[in-house]
Design an enzyme around this catalytic site. Structure first.
Site, short mmCIF file in Angstrom:
data_model
loop_
_atom_site.label_atom_id
_atom_site.label_comp_id
_atom_site.label_asym_id
_atom_site.label_seq_id
_atom_site.Cartn_x
_atom_site.Cartn_y
_atom_site.Cartn_z
N ARG A 97 -34.33 -94.55 24.00
CA ARG A 97 -33.11 -94.41 23.18
C ARG A 97 -32.99 -93.06 22.47
O ARG A 97 -32.32 -92.92 21.46
CB ARG A 97 -33.00 -95.52 22.14
N LYS A 142 -23.57 -81.45 24.73
CA LYS A 142 -23.04 -82.29 25.80
C LYS A 142 -24.07 -82.34 26.92
O LYS A 142 -24.55 -81.31 27.38
CB LYS A 142 -21.75 -81.68 26.36
N GLU A 183 -17.31 -67.42 31.02
CA GLU A 183 -17.35 -68.16 29.76
C GLU A 183 -17.55 -67.19 28.58
O GLU A 183 -17.07 -67.44 27.48
CB GLU A 183 -18.44 -69.24 29.77
N LYS A 242 -18.99 -70.29 20.19
CA LYS A 242 -19.18 -71.70 20.54
C LYS A 242 -19.79 -72.47 19.37
O LYS A 242 -19.36 -73.58 19.05
CB LYS A 242 -20.06 -71.85 21.79
N GLU A 301 -15.58 -83.27 19.97
CA GLU A 301 -14.35 -82.91 20.67
C GLU A 301 -13.17 -83.82 20.31
O GLU A 301 -12.52 -84.40 21.17
CB GLU A 301 -14.58 -82.90 22.20
N ARG A 346 -12.47 -78.41 19.53
CA ARG A 346 -13.43 -78.10 20.60
C ARG A 346 -12.74 -78.01 21.96
O ARG A 346 -13.23 -77.34 22.87
CB ARG A 346 -14.56 -79.14 20.61
N ASN A 364 -11.83 -75.21 26.42
CA ASN A 364 -11.34 -75.57 27.75
C ASN A 364 -10.32 -74.57 28.27
O ASN A 364 -9.71 -74.79 29.32
CB ASN A 364 -10.69 -76.94 27.62
N HIS A 374 -9.46 -73.95 31.98
CA HIS A 374 -10.19 -74.96 32.75
C HIS A 374 -9.29 -75.99 33.46
O HIS A 374 -9.75 -76.66 34.37
CB HIS A 374 -11.20 -75.69 31.87
N HIS A 424 -10.56 -76.57 37.15
CA HIS A 424 -11.09 -77.82 37.68
C HIS A 424 -10.34 -78.25 38.94
O HIS A 424 -10.93 -78.80 39.88
CB HIS A 424 -11.03 -78.92 36.62
N HIS A 472 -17.64 -72.71 39.58
CA HIS A 472 -17.00 -72.93 38.29
C HIS A 472 -16.56 -71.64 37.59
O HIS A 472 -15.39 -71.50 37.22
CB HIS A 472 -17.94 -73.73 37.38
N1 LIG Z 1 -23.04 -79.22 28.64
C1 LIG Z 1 -22.13 -78.28 28.54
O1 LIG Z 1 -21.55 -78.04 27.48
C2 LIG Z 1 -21.81 -77.46 29.75
C3 LIG Z 1 -20.98 -76.34 29.63
C4 LIG Z 1 -20.74 -75.57 30.76
C5 LIG Z 1 -21.30 -75.93 31.97
N2 LIG Z 1 -22.09 -77.04 32.05
C6 LIG Z 1 -22.74 -77.41 33.33
O2 LIG Z 1 -23.60 -76.34 33.72
C7 LIG Z 1 -23.76 -76.33 35.12
C8 LIG Z 1 -23.64 -74.92 35.62
O3 LIG Z 1 -24.63 -74.13 35.01
P1 LIG Z 1 -25.08 -72.71 35.59
O4 LIG Z 1 -23.89 -71.89 35.86
O5 LIG Z 1 -26.12 -72.22 34.69
O6 LIG Z 1 -25.62 -73.07 37.03
P2 LIG Z 1 -26.98 -73.75 37.56
O7 LIG Z 1 -27.74 -74.42 36.51
O8 LIG Z 1 -26.57 -74.56 38.74
O9 LIG Z 1 -27.80 -72.47 38.05
C9 LIG Z 1 -27.23 -71.60 39.02
C10 LIG Z 1 -28.27 -71.18 40.06
O10 LIG Z 1 -29.16 -70.23 39.48
C11 LIG Z 1 -30.53 -70.62 39.70
N3 LIG Z 1 -31.23 -70.06 38.55
C12 LIG Z 1 -31.16 -70.45 37.25
N4 LIG Z 1 -31.77 -69.57 36.45
C13 LIG Z 1 -32.25 -68.58 37.25
C14 LIG Z 1 -32.94 -67.36 37.01
N5 LIG Z 1 -33.22 -66.96 35.76
N6 LIG Z 1 -33.29 -66.61 38.07
C15 LIG Z 1 -32.95 -66.98 39.32
N7 LIG Z 1 -32.26 -68.10 39.62
C16 LIG Z 1 -31.92 -68.89 38.59
C17 LIG Z 1 -30.48 -72.11 39.86
O11 LIG Z 1 -31.55 -72.57 40.66
C18 LIG Z 1 -29.14 -72.32 40.57
O12 LIG Z 1 -29.29 -72.14 41.95
C19 LIG Z 1 -22.71 -77.29 35.66
O13 LIG Z 1 -23.34 -78.48 36.07
C20 LIG Z 1 -21.79 -77.56 34.48
O14 LIG Z 1 -21.21 -78.85 34.52
C21 LIG Z 1 -22.35 -77.79 30.97
ZN LIG Z 2 -16.62 -73.88 31.87
#
Ligand SMILES: NC(=O)c1ccc[n+]([C@@H]2O[C@H](COP(=O)([O-])OP(=O)(O)OC[C@H]3O[C@@H](n4cnc5c(N)ncnc54)[C@H](O)[C@@H]3O)[C@@H](O)[C@H]2O)c1
Ligand SMILES: [Zn+2]
Length: 357
Positions: free
Chosen positions: A114, A136, A178, A217, A227, A231, A235, A238, A242, A254
């Site tokens: 939990r 999130k 972003e 942020k 949100e 918040r 978006n 977006h 999306h 993305h």
């Molecule tokens: N929770 C939130 O508020 C929030 C906000 C924005 C996005 N997200 C989520 O984040 C995800 C996207 O995140 P992202 O853009 O970081 O992509 P990701 O986590 O998929 O990483 C992108 C790629 O880079 C590689 N990688 C990561 N760090 C590395 C490094 N230092 N050196 C070499 N390779 C590396 C990973 O293996 C992957 O192939 C999505 O799932 C999205 O939904 C969440």
């Molecule tokens: Zn985004």
């Protein structure tokens, strides 16, 4: 090193700097380091060594790289593994990787027993300024992205800019969307940095730019953690993004979809009486060089836009800008949506030519 504090009920800090992975230590006996497979042996191990030096019993668990980490099967497997390995309510989860790793690890931490303590070590630009901050967390379902999740704030974030050195150039540029968005929403200086000629992982001012983007942020999240209002401004761009991602089955990633989406939102904002910021969003597209969009009609995208979380029974709502750093949420008529689409599409051929040239 720089620090941004999140003033939530349980406050926490985001530390930003070079080489700070070596300094991590935590007040937990057992720590599970959930690391993206691409960085588990490098940054994951560095974090585990630092934690062990500080007296924790730290173990690295390697996740499937990128988005594949956010599968329910991965989530389920990890819960069982943590149970077998004897993690207790006093133990902690640390994510090392991009937004995918932090979303998954955060959801594991939110639900195991939990909820146990969670910390993040973002290693992509997007995760540093966006995903790792704000609480999130979640996983994907076959029916759609992020359909199961929870709000679970981290207790600390370490953004080590040295980790960006190994990031593929395209992934870095994707993440800048972003950063630029946070600039448009609240701090024009960020936009100037991103468009500076030398902007990249070795940009001398990167630490300050990341700090400024995190601050945008952090301030929004502190005012509206769940949100309920403001918040949603995060978006910006977006709604269309999306739709592009879904329509192309994520062939447009993305950050690139957001770059296009922000340009469209700039056209919409202007048609709704705001300052014309489309030169700025266009300059960002020129910098980012997103993959070209396939031939698309607005009619192809509208069904996806209608699924946007800001849409309600009365129709679509968009985050718009009255001017720089002046966001608001508005319902936009079908006619304006169409006119902005025409203006947006007119810009695409020139962008495609620039990307090739
Ligand atoms: N929770 C939130 O508020 C929030 C906000 C924005 C996005 N997200 C989520 O984040 C995800 C996207 O995140 P992202 O853009 O970081 O992509 P990701 O986590 O998929 O990483 C992108 C790629 O880079 C590689 N990688 C990561 N760090 C590395 C490094 N230092 N050196 C070499 N390779 C590396 C990973 O293996 C992957 O192939 C999505 O799932 C999205 O939904 C969440
Ligand atoms: Zn985004």
């Amino acid at each position: 090193m720089r620090q941004v504090d999140l003033n939530l009920e349980v406050p926490y800090s985001v530390r930003i700097g070079h080489g700070i992975l070596h300094e991590i230590s935590l007040p937990h006996r057992k720590v599970a380091v959930l690391a993206d497979g691409a960085v588990a042996e490098t940054y994951g191990n560095t974090v585990a060594v630092a934690l062990s030096a500080g007296g924790s019993d730290a173990r690295v668990y390697s996740l499937p790289p990128g988005e594949d980490a956010k599968a329910v099967s991965v989530y389920e497997g990890l819960l069982s593994t943590l149970a077998r390995d004897g993690l207790t309510r006093d133990s902690a989860v640390v994510s090392v990787g991009g937004g995918a790793a932090s979303d998954l690890a955060g959801f594991v931490a939110a639900t195991y027993l939990r909820g146990i303590a969670f910390y993040t070590v973002p290693t992509t630009l997007l995760a540093m300024v966006d995903a790792a901050v704000g609480g999130k967390t979640g996983v994907n379902l076959p029916e759609g992205k992020n359909l199961a999740g929870a709000f679970h704030q981290p207790r600390g974030v370490w953004a080590d800019l040295d980790t960006l050195a190994t990031l593929p150039d395209r992934v870095f540029r994707e993440g800048t969307a972003e950063v630029f968005k946070h600039g448009l929403l609240a701090n024009p200086g960020i936009c100037r940095d991103v468009l500076a000629p030398l902007f990249g992982p070795n940009y001398p001012g990167l630490e300050a730019t990341v700090e400024a983007a995190v601050r945008v942020k952090a301030e929004v999240v502190a005012r509206d953690p769940f949100e309920k209002g403001e918040r949603a401004y995060l978006n910006f761009g977006h709604t269309l993004a999306h739709a592009f991602e879904a329509f192309t089955h994520r062939e447009i990633p993305h950050g690139e979809a957001v770059a296009y989406g922000m340009h469209y939102a700039a056209h919409l904002s202007y048609l709704e009486g705001g300052t014309d910021l489309s030169n700025l969003t266009r300059a960002f597209l020129t910098y980012q060089r997103p993959r070209p969009l396939p031939p698309l009609d607005l009619a192809d995208l509208l069904p996806y836009m209608a699924r946007d979380k800001k849409a309600d029974d009365e129709g679509l709502r968009f985050v718009l800008l009255r001017g720089m750093a002046q966001p608001y949420l508005a319902r936009v008529g079908a006619d304006t949506i169409e006119r902005a689409w025409t203006a947006f599409q007119k810009d695409l051929p020139a962008l495609a030519a620039e990307a090739v040239g």
